[in-house]
Write a protein that holds these residues in place. Structure first.
Motif, mmCIF file in Angstrom:
data_model
loop_
_atom_site.group_PDB
_atom_site.id
_atom_site.type_symbol
_atom_site.label_atom_id
_atom_site.label_comp_id
_atom_site.label_asym_id
_atom_site.label_seq_id
_atom_site.Cartn_x
_atom_site.Cartn_y
_atom_site.Cartn_z
ATOM 1 N N PRO A 100 -41.058 45.541 -17.011
ATOM 2 C CA PRO A 100 -41.997 44.765 -17.391
ATOM 3 C C PRO A 100 -42.453 44.522 -16.113
ATOM 4 O O PRO A 100 -43.046 43.469 -16.243
ATOM 5 C CB PRO A 100 -40.929 43.423 -17.668
ATOM 6 C CG PRO A 100 -39.671 43.931 -19.008
ATOM 7 C CD PRO A 100 -39.394 44.834 -17.780
ATOM 8 N N LEU A 160 -46.636 46.703 -13.513
ATOM 9 C CA LEU A 160 -48.411 46.634 -13.764
ATOM 10 C C LEU A 160 -49.274 47.537 -13.729
ATOM 11 O O LEU A 160 -49.651 48.560 -12.587
ATOM 12 C CB LEU A 160 -49.346 45.302 -12.370
ATOM 13 C CG LEU A 160 -48.422 44.825 -12.500
ATOM 14 C CD1 LEU A 160 -49.449 43.210 -11.564
ATOM 15 C CD2 LEU A 160 -48.848 43.715 -13.757
ATOM 16 N N ASP A 163 -54.572 45.979 -15.680
ATOM 17 C CA ASP A 163 -53.526 44.679 -15.369
ATOM 18 C C ASP A 163 -54.353 44.231 -14.693
ATOM 19 O O ASP A 163 -53.490 43.564 -13.365
ATOM 20 C CB ASP A 163 -52.122 44.225 -15.508
ATOM 21 C CG ASP A 163 -51.314 45.593 -17.095
ATOM 22 O OD1 ASP A 163 -53.068 46.007 -17.416
ATOM 23 O OD2 ASP A 163 -51.118 46.293 -16.989
ATOM 24 N N LEU A 170 -49.021 39.477 -24.891
ATOM 25 C CA LEU A 170 -48.244 39.953 -24.065
ATOM 26 C C LEU A 170 -47.447 41.093 -24.412
ATOM 27 O O LEU A 170 -46.993 41.622 -23.352
ATOM 28 C CB LEU A 170 -47.891 38.214 -23.224
ATOM 29 C CG LEU A 170 -48.295 38.021 -22.662
ATOM 30 C CD1 LEU A 170 -47.651 36.101 -22.525
ATOM 31 C CD2 LEU A 170 -48.739 37.766 -21.356
ATOM 32 N N LYS A 187 -48.587 43.952 -24.011
ATOM 33 C CA LYS A 187 -48.734 44.157 -22.006
ATOM 34 C C LYS A 187 -47.242 44.910 -21.626
ATOM 35 O O LYS A 187 -47.258 44.485 -20.273
ATOM 36 C CB LYS A 187 -49.395 43.366 -21.589
ATOM 37 C CG LYS A 187 -51.056 43.961 -21.651
ATOM 38 C CD LYS A 187 -51.607 44.977 -21.412
ATOM 39 C CE LYS A 187 -53.325 45.359 -21.047
ATOM 40 N NZ LYS A 187 -53.227 45.685 -21.127
ATOM 41 N N ASN A 188 -46.274 44.248 -21.749
ATOM 42 C CA ASN A 188 -44.514 44.306 -21.767
ATOM 43 C C ASN A 188 -44.335 43.296 -20.655
ATOM 44 O O ASN A 188 -43.777 43.721 -20.086
ATOM 45 C CB ASN A 188 -44.208 45.826 -21.095
ATOM 46 C CG ASN A 188 -43.105 45.954 -20.789
ATOM 47 O OD1 ASN A 188 -42.013 45.536 -21.953
ATOM 48 N ND2 ASN A 188 -42.774 47.015 -20.020
ATOM 49 N N LYS A 189 -44.676 42.288 -20.945
ATOM 50 C CA LYS A 189 -45.039 40.877 -20.164
ATOM 51 C C LYS A 189 -44.300 39.750 -21.163
ATOM 52 O O LYS A 189 -44.695 39.002 -20.843
ATOM 53 C CB LYS A 189 -45.851 40.515 -19.755
ATOM 54 C CG LYS A 189 -46.628 41.635 -19.089
ATOM 55 C CD LYS A 189 -46.359 42.032 -17.448
ATOM 56 C CE LYS A 189 -46.688 42.859 -16.899
ATOM 57 N NZ LYS A 189 -46.798 44.398 -17.256
ATOM 58 N N PHE A 205 -41.886 37.282 -19.653
ATOM 59 C CA PHE A 205 -42.081 35.744 -17.982
ATOM 60 C C PHE A 205 -42.594 34.956 -19.926
ATOM 61 O O PHE A 205 -41.715 33.900 -18.609
ATOM 62 C CB PHE A 205 -43.059 36.765 -17.895
ATOM 63 C CG PHE A 205 -42.947 37.848 -16.779
ATOM 64 C CD1 PHE A 205 -43.101 37.275 -15.944
ATOM 65 C CD2 PHE A 205 -43.068 38.715 -16.948
ATOM 66 C CE1 PHE A 205 -42.870 38.013 -14.889
ATOM 67 C CE2 PHE A 205 -42.814 39.313 -16.419
ATOM 68 C CZ PHE A 205 -43.008 39.397 -15.225
ATOM 69 N N TRP A 223 -41.996 41.341 -9.232
ATOM 70 C CA TRP A 223 -42.401 39.684 -9.768
ATOM 71 C C TRP A 223 -42.616 38.530 -10.043
ATOM 72 O O TRP A 223 -43.304 38.352 -10.759
ATOM 73 C CB TRP A 223 -40.569 39.345 -10.232
ATOM 74 C CG TRP A 223 -40.276 38.389 -10.813
ATOM 75 C CD1 TRP A 223 -39.585 38.181 -11.813
ATOM 76 C CD2 TRP A 223 -40.488 36.676 -10.622
ATOM 77 N NE1 TRP A 223 -39.616 37.077 -12.720
ATOM 78 C CE2 TRP A 223 -40.426 36.401 -11.774
ATOM 79 C CE3 TRP A 223 -41.064 36.155 -9.989
ATOM 80 C CZ2 TRP A 223 -40.298 34.998 -11.611
ATOM 81 C CZ3 TRP A 223 -41.604 34.964 -9.865
ATOM 82 C CH2 TRP A 223 -41.090 34.296 -10.787
ATOM 83 N N CYS A 280 -45.989 40.191 -11.004
ATOM 84 C CA CYS A 280 -46.846 39.645 -12.390
ATOM 85 C C CYS A 280 -46.941 38.416 -12.913
ATOM 86 O O CYS A 280 -47.165 37.929 -13.512
ATOM 87 C CB CYS A 280 -44.971 40.344 -12.734
ATOM 88 S SG CYS A 280 -45.271 42.519 -12.831
ATOM 89 N N ASN A 281 -45.705 37.991 -12.209
ATOM 90 C CA ASN A 281 -45.524 35.906 -12.826
ATOM 91 C C ASN A 281 -47.147 35.746 -12.901
ATOM 92 O O ASN A 281 -47.844 34.930 -13.014
ATOM 93 C CB ASN A 281 -44.607 35.087 -11.683
ATOM 94 C CG ASN A 281 -44.810 33.341 -12.023
ATOM 95 O OD1 ASN A 281 -44.652 33.317 -13.353
ATOM 96 N ND2 ASN A 281 -45.376 32.828 -11.308
ATOM 97 N N VAL A 299 -49.622 36.863 -15.174
ATOM 98 C CA VAL A 299 -49.152 36.625 -16.581
ATOM 99 C C VAL A 299 -50.670 34.877 -16.582
ATOM 100 O O VAL A 299 -51.121 34.241 -17.603
ATOM 101 C CB VAL A 299 -47.966 36.656 -16.955
ATOM 102 C CG1 VAL A 299 -47.709 35.889 -18.540
ATOM 103 C CG2 VAL A 299 -47.866 38.031 -16.954
#
Length: 329
Positions: free
Chosen positions: A28, A31, A35, A62, A65-67, A70, A93, A96-97, A100
């Motif tokens: 997860p 990126l 993305d 999500l 996008k495999n997110k 989160f 992390w 990605c945070n 998103v």
């Protein structure tokens, strides 16, 4: 959930947080180059009243996008020991945070941005949105069923627009009413009954003037047809009516043009030449009639018809010749 997957570089370094470690695409925390923060997960914009529909679309985006982990909060932020370099997982992390959060902001109408805090983590923002905008099940279900009862096809509304409105209500109601897992066949029976109920709701809301006859034929069947087949038949009838109406409009336009131009209805109708009201002969009018005004002095066939003109006209021929002579002087 298992921790993020990290693979070492080609020199044999393991997943120990070194600079040459790489986040696996299955993690997860990975990126993809596409993305970026400007990405839009869904075309549905959250306007403050459509939370359930919007949240379902966001979760689906999500997940793709495999997110999804989160917003669910199942991906914990890796701890960094004071005085040590931030690990690769911690950096991933954090990125990605932020990404998103940007995706969530892009899916919310601009007028609501000032009322929503985007400074926290994704799970905190998601929880705030749910607590503020998610309506209770009972009031929302009542509202949706009221809308379903009053959903009718407008006079100039297409079948596609009418069906789309119905389906959006059905889909949201389905989110509040989950079919229990069953192995005895009861779930299949209830699913079929729900399908038949949708068919009746769809047919009842149709324009009676346009589709009343076809609706009666469908309801006369012993086994109520499926929703997809009912929709296909009504849509086919709508297209047939559109083609027929187009032909009628072309014919009416042609008739209007014909009436304005005075053209004959029958293309094969023979042309009628002008006819003199004095001598009743064709191809000339009374103001140019030789029988009435006399023949010209050098007209064709004067020698043969001149006397007759003078005899019948009482000397009109001579007067016609004198008038011509006087004009040429």
């Amino acid at each position: 959930m298992t921790g993020p997957l990290v693979i070492g570089d080609s020199k044999g370094n393991g997943g120990s947080g070194k600079k040459n470690d790489v986040i696996l695409p299955s993690s997860p925390l990975y990126l993809h180059p596409t993305d970026g923060p400007a990405l839009s997960l869904t075309q549905i914009k959250f306007d403050g009243d459509n939370y359930e529909l919007w949240a379902d679309a966001i979760r689906n985006g999500l997940e793709a996008k495999n997110k999804l982990a989160f917003v669910e909060g199942t991906v914990a932020k890796p701890e960094t020991v004071a005085g040590e370099e931030e690990s690769l997982e911690a950096v991933a992390w954090r990125q990605c945070n932020a990404t998103v959060k940007a995706w969530l902001r892009n899916a919310i109408e601009i007028r609501l941005h000032s009322s929503i805090t985007f400074s926290g983590t994704v799970p905190e923002i998601w929880k705030e949105l749910k607590e503020r905008f998610a309506a209770g099940n009972a009031p929302r279900v009542h509202q949706l069923k009221a809308e379903l009862h009053g959903c009718k096809q407008g006079k100039d509304q297409s079948v596609i627009d009418y069906y789309t409105r119905l389906k959006s209500i059905w889909d949201e109601l389905n989110n509040y009413s989950k079919m229990p897992t069953c192995t005895c066949g009861a779930a299949t029976f209830f699913t079929k009954e729900r399908e038949e109920e949708k068919v009746h709701q769809f047919l009842m809301g149709l324009d009676t003037e346009k589709y009343g006859h076809l609706r009666s034929n469908l309801l006369m069947e012993d086994d109520v047809t499926s929703l997809s087949r009912a929709y296909a038949l009504i849509l086919r009838e709508e297209r047939h009516k559109a083609v027929t109406k187009g032909k009628e409009e072309v014919i009416e336009a042609a008739m209007a043009v014909q009436a304005n131009t005075g053209e004959p209805n029958n293309e094969k109708e023979e042309f009628k030449p002008p006819r003199c009201t004095y001598c009743k002969k064709a191809w000339h009018t009374e103001d140019k009639c030789y029988e009435k005004h006399g023949y010209p002095s050098r007209g064709r066939g004067r020698g043969r018809r001149g006397g007759r003109g003078q005899g019948r006209g009482g000397g009109r021929g001579g007067e016609y010749q004198s008038a011509n002579a006087a004009t040429t002087k």
